[in-house]
Design a protein around this motif. Structure first.
Motif: not given
Lengths: 407, 210, 182
Positions: A145, A149, B40, B42-43, B45, B48-49, B132, B134-135
């Motif tokens: 992931f 990004e 998103e 998942m992103a 979690g 990065r975020h 969608p 953004r995180p």
């Protein structure tokens, strides 16, 4: 331990068995990633019969395609296979351009190649990471992931949207890329091999992962062809078919790369093929970014097909008229009254669009040839005879994307 | 807070505050991820975020363990009864985030199959725009929800009693005859679709303001 | 584009496609050029009437077209110069040579019906179910012809041209849940 398929098939009919369990799997289940439902008839833990039930995300994509014009529909195809959006856009606009008879400029072709291969990496990273996540290897997912990004940032720089760029247009692109974008791609390329190595090291010698993938969900070459499998799923079964080679589109005939194949046809082979394909994509992007031609990105076919750039719309009457012509509901494109099917090698397999045109700016009928839909129809064949726990491995290796599955 | 009522006395309001503080900092989301927005989530979690910074990283896919439902992605006719059933299975107190344009309003998918906003059929607390989103937007929504929980929550869920109807716009009821209804309406109570159970869909088009 | 004519009928520019189609005509017992054909870009199409479709597909499978790439249909209600309401296409490919050909057939109201290709290519299983679901074309011989995308109780066929984009109001017919009862 994989169970022998023959034992299960030789067993008496499903209806005649006693002590039969029926297990409902989905539609909301973490291992399905998205929305699909399986009804599993079990004998103990062995799957005797799997009945997929889909349509939990059927949102009328193909009907919408009959009401939106060629540039508008790109926002919809974006949301089809949403883990590799630009690959869908390229497939869609390739069909439209072929219908209208537009030749792309060399720069546009190469940028599209770069995006197509970035999307292949994008897709395979999620597929491999999520497949490992379902089998209990969480760390590889985080590594994958992190790289995704970076690709999202590349999308964002080029188009303004990180997830659904809607980047292609009829005959060209939304806008040209700049040097900073090339720098971003180079930066991603530099770090990617190390990240790929990390994922490989985490998974390729992971005993649990290997045991749960090896020999599970075997698809033979004959069955792969008979059941219309394409892409990595077919190549893992030994079908040496890659549309980039078979019917080169964009700039692929000039690029040197290998078609990755495996013989085993099990979940492990599908995982390995995807991992290797990422390296091939890396090679292609590397070559393409070094050989990126200059010149315009939009082709100039009699000035009626491609949207003009912003400057000429604001500063010249010709540009304004031209823009107006392409946006008026009763003007737009005048394609031939014909039908056309073209396909690209999307990360998941052959992604084709069939346009039936009645001469108007919207298609009469848009048919998508969705690889996920066809691969999921393989599922009962692959799962029968295996244990319940193998469902996650098989689903993960087939890479089912529900929006493409149901459209 | 009325001081005169014994339930809303000093002790009770302090109890509310403590309960709210506990609840808001340990939201357990259930990602009802159907489409693009699910990626998103998942992103959000992922590394990065990292939603763990806000105490909402314990994603559980069993509704019985969760108190926050994030509806990420469009909900279609076949899926809505499932969504309602899962919502009913979640224990109180519970909240709902409608993530993305599709879940909130149908988004670009104004077609025969897609429900035009889940808030017509479910109570929603926070909406997130974007297609969608953004995180960062999802994280902001979680923060806003924490704020809402802290400000309006009560330890015995008194605040829900006043909300007797869905807060979103009512369904655009098309008054169809039985013969014209192509789909038998699904009912979350019986988990069936049948011709005999017809929901009372009044003509709310005037009062919804849409 | 077709080029050249022999004995009054057009030939496909691709010799591999031409040999397959002439073999098909021989197997079906029609004279050379008896089947309607057309080409556009790299798509080569041959029209086969529904009565002969099953034997034509079987012959093509035996002639090496082992991969069924796509099977779908369109509703031509109101399309200019359309003779039949539904047009169905089978896109076939020979995986060893890469030759691709499109077989076209048609069906008409009131009960559109075509032979199933289930026994010829297993890949046609779900594609036929999808066509049945969205367009309402029956495939005789399919062992499990059920709806696949729409709910089972759904009565219409949404990809037909007489079905509106926004539906007939089905999407509004659910029980609303209030906050106090949930």
């Amino acid at each position: 331990m994989p169970l022998k398929l023959a034992d299960a098939i030789a067993a008496p009919d499903v209806e005649e068995r006693e002590c039969l369990w029926t297990l409902n799997f989905g539609p909301q289940h973490p291992a399905t990633h998205t929305t699909l439902r399986l009804v599993l008839n079990l004998d103990g833990e062995v799957i005797l019969k799997a009945t997929p039930d889909i349509g939990f995300l059927h949102s009328g994509f193909e009907k919408l395609g009959e009401h939106l014009d060629f540039n508008q529909y790109v926002t919809i195809v974006d949301r089809m296979n949403y883990i590799s959006p630009v690959a869908n856009e390229i497939a869609w606009h390739q069909t439209v351009e072929s219908l209208l008879g537009i030749d792309l400029t060399p720069r546009c072709k190469m940028i599209r190649v770069i995006f197509a291969e970035l999307m292949r990496i994008h897709d395979h990273l999620l597929c491999c990471g999520a497949a490992a996540l379902d089998l209990g290897a969480f760390t590889a997912f985080l590594y994958a992931f992190n790289q995704r990004e970076l690709i999202n940032e590349i999308n964002e720089w080029a188009s303004g949207q990180r997830f659904h760029p809607s980047y292609t247009r009829v005959g060209g692109l939304q806008r040209d890329v700049d040097d900073a974008w090339i720098g971003k791609v180079r930066g991603f390329m530099d770090g990617f091999i190390a990240a790929h190595n990390d994922v490989t090291k985490l998974l390729n010698r992971n005993r649990i992962f290997l045991d749960r993938c090896r020999g599970v969900g075997v698809l033979t070459k004959e069955e792969a062809i008979n059941r219309s499998a394409t892409g990595p799923v077919a190549r893992a079964s030994g079908v040496q078919r890659d549309l980039r080679r078979l019917r080169p589109y964009l700039a692929y005939d000039a690029i040197d790369f290998d078609v990755v194949c495996a013989e085993e046809g099990d979940c492990l082979a599908r995982y390995l093929v995807r991992m290797e394909e990422m390296l091939e994509s890396w090679k292609i992007i590397h070559w393409a970014i070094e050989n990126l031609p200059g010149g315009p990105v939009n082709s100039e076919i009699d000035g009626r097909m491609v949207l003009p750039n912003q400057l000429s719309v604001y500063r010249s009457i010709e540009g304004l008229i031209h823009h107006f012509e392409l946006n008026m509901t009763n003007r737009k494109w005048k394609p031939p009254v014909e039908e056309l099917y073209t396909a690209t090698e999307s990360p998941n397999g052959e992604l084709g669009f069939h346009i039936v045109s009645d001469g108007g700016p919207c298609a009469w009928r848009v048919r998508t040839r969705p690889p996920s839909f066809i691969h999921f129809s393989l599922f009962p064949h692959l799962a029968e005879g295996h244990a319940v726990g193998d469902v996650a491995a098989i689903l993960g290796s087939l890479n089912i994307i529900a929006a493409e599955l149901d459209r | 807070m009325e001081v005169s009522l014994p339930e809303d006395g000093f002790l009770v309001t302090k109890l509310d505050e403590v309960a709210n503080w506990c609840r808001k900092n340990s939201l357990w989301p259930m990602a009802f991820a159907t489409a693009c927005c699910g990626i998103e989530v998942m992103a959000t979690g992922a590394s990065r975020h990292d939603i763990a910074r806000f105490g909402a990283e314990a994603f559980r896919f069993s509704p019985r363990q969760c108190d926050l439902m994030i509806v990420a992605g469009r909900v279609v006719m076949k899926m809505l009864p499932v969504l309602q059933r899962i919502w009913m299975q979640m224990p109180e107190p519970k909240w709902c985030i409608s993530m993305g344009a599709c879940a909130s309003s149908g988004g670009v998918f104004d077609t025969y199959a897609v429900v035009q906003g889940i808030d017509r059929f479910l109570p929603v607390d926070v909406y997130i725009p974007g297609c969608p989103p953004r995180p960062e937007q999802l994280i902001q929504a979680v923060l806003d929800l924490q704020d809402k929980v802290q400000k309006t929550g009560t330890f015995n869920a008194r605040e829900f009693k006043s909300r007797t109807r869905p807060e979103g716009p009512r369904p655009l009821a098309m008054q169809l005859d039985m013969a014209d209804q192509m789909v038998a309406p699904a009912n979350y109570r019986t988990a069936t679709r049948s011709w005999s159970v017809v929901p009372e869909v009044g003509n709310h088009a005037g009062e919804s303001g849409r | 584009m077709s080029e050249g004519t022999v004995a009054g009928h057009t030939l496909f520019s691709d010799p591999a496609v031409e040999s397959i189609v002439s073999g098909l005509e021989k197997a079906l017992g029609v004279p050379g050029g008896g089947l309607k054909r057309s080409s556009f870009r790299d798509n080569h199409r041959v029209w086969v009437e529904p009565a002969r479709l099953a034997s034509a597909l079987k012959h093509l499978r035996e002639a090496g077209m082992d991969l069924l790439i796509d099977l779908s249909a369109a509703d031509y209600l109101g399309y200019q110069d359309a003779e039949h309401r539904y047009g169905v296409w089978y896109i076939l490919e020979n995986t060893s040579t890469g030759t691709r050909i499109m077989v076209r057939s048609w069906a008409d109201d009131p009960s559109p019906c075509l032979p199933s290709a289930f026994d010829i290519w297993r890949g046609s299983d779900w594609m036929e179910r999808e066509v049945y679901d969205l367009l309402g074309i029956q495939f005789t011989g399919h062992p499990d012809l059920r709806r696949i995308l729409m709910p089972d109780e759904f009565a219409g066929h949404p990809l037909r041209k007489d079905y509106p984009l926004r539906g007939m109001g089905e999407r509004h017919h659910f029980v609303p849940l209030a906050r106090d009862e949930s």
